[in-house]
Design a protein around this motif. Structure first.
Motif, PDB file in Angstrom:
ATOM      1  N   UNK A  80       0.874  -1.007  -0.153  1.00  0.00           N
ATOM      2  CA  UNK A  80       0.338  -0.241   0.408  1.00  0.00           C
ATOM      3  C   UNK A  80       0.374   1.090   0.198  1.00  0.00           C
ATOM      4  N   UNK A  81       1.531   1.418   0.664  1.00  0.00           N
ATOM      5  CA  UNK A  81       2.475   1.884   0.940  1.00  0.00           C
ATOM      6  C   UNK A  81       3.568   2.327  -0.388  1.00  0.00           C
ATOM      7  N   UNK A  82       4.041   1.554  -1.157  1.00  0.00           N
ATOM      8  CA  UNK A  82       4.957   1.510  -2.404  1.00  0.00           C
ATOM      9  C   UNK A  82       3.951   2.341  -3.796  1.00  0.00           C
ATOM     10  N   UNK A  83       2.512   1.675  -3.468  1.00  0.00           N
ATOM     11  CA  UNK A  83       1.521   2.394  -4.109  1.00  0.00           C
ATOM     12  C   UNK A  83       1.300   3.579  -4.239  1.00  0.00           C
ATOM     13  N   UNK A  84       1.251   4.398  -2.897  1.00  0.00           N
ATOM     14  CA  UNK A  84       1.033   5.452  -2.530  1.00  0.00           C
ATOM     15  C   UNK A  84       2.165   6.944  -3.122  1.00  0.00           C
ATOM     16  N   UNK A  85       3.251   6.308  -2.432  1.00  0.00           N
ATOM     17  CA  UNK A  85       4.961   6.473  -2.918  1.00  0.00           C
ATOM     18  C   UNK A  85       4.738   6.586  -4.690  1.00  0.00           C
ATOM     19  N   UNK A  86       4.620   5.560  -5.288  1.00  0.00           N
ATOM     20  CA  UNK A  86       5.311   6.252  -7.108  1.00  0.00           C
ATOM     21  C   UNK A  86       3.757   6.661  -7.647  1.00  0.00           C
ATOM     22  N   UNK A  87       2.684   6.538  -7.233  1.00  0.00           N
ATOM     23  CA  UNK A  87       1.072   7.377  -7.143  1.00  0.00           C
ATOM     24  C   UNK A  87       1.860   8.891  -6.773  1.00  0.00           C
ATOM     25  N   UNK A 126       4.069  19.956  -1.310  1.00  0.00           N
ATOM     26  CA  UNK A 126       3.241  19.188  -0.345  1.00  0.00           C
ATOM     27  C   UNK A 126       3.018  17.676  -0.576  1.00  0.00           C
ATOM     28  N   UNK A 127       3.458  17.492  -1.829  1.00  0.00           N
ATOM     29  CA  UNK A 127       3.695  16.331  -2.073  1.00  0.00           C
ATOM     30  C   UNK A 127       4.217  15.138  -2.053  1.00  0.00           C
ATOM     31  N   UNK A 128       5.908  16.330  -1.272  1.00  0.00           N
ATOM     32  CA  UNK A 128       7.128  15.205  -0.944  1.00  0.00           C
ATOM     33  C   UNK A 128       6.018  14.466   0.753  1.00  0.00           C
ATOM     34  N   UNK A 129       5.777  16.349   1.299  1.00  0.00           N
ATOM     35  CA  UNK A 129       5.827  16.698   2.527  1.00  0.00           C
ATOM     36  C   UNK A 129       4.523  14.967   2.701  1.00  0.00           C
ATOM     37  N   UNK A 130       3.928  14.680   1.799  1.00  0.00           N
ATOM     38  CA  UNK A 130       2.424  13.118   1.372  1.00  0.00           C
ATOM     39  C   UNK A 130       3.538  12.244   1.520  1.00  0.00           C
ATOM     40  N   UNK A 131       4.318  12.137   0.975  1.00  0.00           N
ATOM     41  CA  UNK A 131       4.831  10.876   0.423  1.00  0.00           C
ATOM     42  C   UNK A 131       5.946  10.367   2.049  1.00  0.00           C
ATOM     43  N   UNK A 132       6.867  11.848   2.424  1.00  0.00           N
ATOM     44  CA  UNK A 132       7.177  11.632   3.465  1.00  0.00           C
ATOM     45  C   UNK A 132       6.542  11.129   4.613  1.00  0.00           C
ATOM     46  N   UNK A 133       5.466  11.558   5.007  1.00  0.00           N
ATOM     47  CA  UNK A 133       4.164  11.089   6.113  1.00  0.00           C
ATOM     48  C   UNK A 133       4.213   9.621   6.025  1.00  0.00           C
ATOM     49  N   UNK A 134       3.362   9.130   4.422  1.00  0.00           N
ATOM     50  CA  UNK A 134       2.969   7.772   4.461  1.00  0.00           C
ATOM     51  C   UNK A 134       4.381   6.640   3.998  1.00  0.00           C
ATOM     52  N   UNK A 136       6.776   7.512   6.868  1.00  0.00           N
ATOM     53  CA  UNK A 136       6.987   7.551   8.460  1.00  0.00           C
ATOM     54  C   UNK A 136       5.675   6.659   8.824  1.00  0.00           C
ATOM     55  N   UNK A 137       4.477   6.848   8.549  1.00  0.00           N
ATOM     56  CA  UNK A 137       3.563   5.306   8.927  1.00  0.00           C
ATOM     57  C   UNK A 137       3.901   4.309   8.384  1.00  0.00           C
ATOM     58  N   UNK A 138       4.311   3.961   7.476  1.00  0.00           N
ATOM     59  CA  UNK A 138       4.815   2.557   7.566  1.00  0.00           C
ATOM     60  C   UNK A 138       5.848   2.225   8.299  1.00  0.00           C
ATOM     61  N   UNK A 139       6.570   2.764   8.214  1.00  0.00           N
ATOM     62  CA  UNK A 139       7.960   2.582   9.227  1.00  0.00           C
ATOM     63  C   UNK A 139       7.354   2.195  10.933  1.00  0.00           C
ATOM     64  N   UNK A 140       6.640   3.058  11.034  1.00  0.00           N
ATOM     65  CA  UNK A 140       6.261   3.109  12.660  1.00  0.00           C
ATOM     66  C   UNK A 140       4.993   1.653  12.955  1.00  0.00           C
ATOM     67  N   UNK A 141       4.382   1.174  11.166  1.00  0.00           N
ATOM     68  CA  UNK A 141       3.910  -0.120  11.441  1.00  0.00           C
ATOM     69  C   UNK A 141       4.455  -1.245  11.244  1.00  0.00           C
ATOM     70  N   UNK A 142       6.081  -1.335  10.551  1.00  0.00           N
ATOM     71  CA  UNK A 142       6.808  -2.204  10.239  1.00  0.00           C
ATOM     72  C   UNK A 142       7.942  -2.039  12.660  1.00  0.00           C
ATOM     73  N   UNK A 154      13.458  -2.557   1.622  1.00  0.00           N
ATOM     74  CA  UNK A 154      12.297  -1.734   0.393  1.00  0.00           C
ATOM     75  C   UNK A 154      12.289  -0.140   1.797  1.00  0.00           C
ATOM     76  N   UNK A 155      12.909  -0.130   3.187  1.00  0.00           N
ATOM     77  CA  UNK A 155      12.979   0.874   2.981  1.00  0.00           C
ATOM     78  C   UNK A 155      14.137   2.204   2.890  1.00  0.00           C
ATOM     79  N   UNK A 156      15.005   1.422   2.562  1.00  0.00           N
ATOM     80  CA  UNK A 156      16.377   1.906   1.712  1.00  0.00           C
ATOM     81  C   UNK A 156      16.177   2.294   0.493  1.00  0.00           C
ATOM     82  N   UNK A 157      15.322   1.263  -0.705  1.00  0.00           N
ATOM     83  CA  UNK A 157      14.745   2.213  -1.712  1.00  0.00           C
ATOM     84  C   UNK A 157      14.073   3.919  -1.256  1.00  0.00           C
ATOM     85  N   UNK A 158      13.587   3.142  -0.473  1.00  0.00           N
ATOM     86  CA  UNK A 158      12.028   4.357  -0.214  1.00  0.00           C
ATOM     87  C   UNK A 158      12.865   5.507   0.489  1.00  0.00           C
ATOM     88  N   UNK A 159      13.407   5.379   1.130  1.00  0.00           N
ATOM     89  CA  UNK A 159      14.294   6.783   1.862  1.00  0.00           C
ATOM     90  C   UNK A 159      15.061   7.766   0.417  1.00  0.00           C
TER      91      UNK A 159
END
Length: 177
Positions: A80-87, A126-134, A136-142, A154-159
């Motif tokens: 889900x996080x990857x889908x949002x960040x890709x978008x 704003x888009x950059x902040x949204x991707x960072x928020x997504x 961070x949420x994913x990181x907390x879940x992990x 995957x986290x390294x790729x996202x960062x």
């Protein structure tokens, strides 16, 4: 009962060798051994294939193994996080293309496009902040999950993606402001 014990029990009930099961689900015998001895956990597709081979429902195969359920949940959250960040990344790329077009067109017709640039840079931020928020949420879940090893690459790729987005946004802001 954990999934490793369950896999071994079902394999032995059906008189399959580890090699036979490995061939049916397209992995190595060592992988089957590793799963059965709980040294690692199978991915979701392998679990589905094994449920077919052993004639068990996924519910029966997974019941009672909290680690496996956490792994599946973490993989789903990553998807889900990857889908949002890709978008968001595609959105940023589109905005960059639009900005380039507007600036070229603006120069050709002597139009002052500074306010358009400011607006587009704001949207990029704003888009950059949204991707960072997504992220961070994913990181907390992990971090809540006990099954953390699935996420390292995957986290390294996202960062790295977020850093790139930030650099592009900063460059555009500095260049066009």
């Amino acid at each position: 009962m954990n999934i490793g014990s369950q896999l071994q029990l079902q394999r032995k009930k059906l008189n399959y060798t580890q090699e036979e099961v490995a061939e049916k689900i397209h992995v190595s015998r060592q992988t089957i051994s590793s799963w059965e001895n709980s040294r690692s956990l199978p991915d979701v597709m392998s679990v589905i294939l094994m449920s077919d081979v052993y004639g068990l429902s996924l519910d029966n195969l997974l019941k009672g193994d909290r680690k496996m359920i956490e792994k599946i949940e973490a993989e789903e959250n990553l998807r889900k996080a990857s889908k949002w960040i890709s978008g968001i990344s595609f959105g940023i790329s589109g905005i960059v293309v639009i900005m380039s077009f507007i600036f070229e067109l603006g120069e050709a017709i002597n139009l002052n496009v500074r306010w358009i640039a400011s607006l587009l840079v704001l949207v990029l931020g704003v888009l950059n902040l949204a991707s960072i928020s997504i992220f961070e949420n994913y990181k907390r879940q992990i971090q809540k999950s006990k099954h953390k090893e699935i996420s390292t690459k995957k986290v390294v790729f996202i960062v790295l993606g977020l850093i790139l987005i930030g650099l592009i946004s900063g460059f555009l802001f500095a260049y066009y402001s």
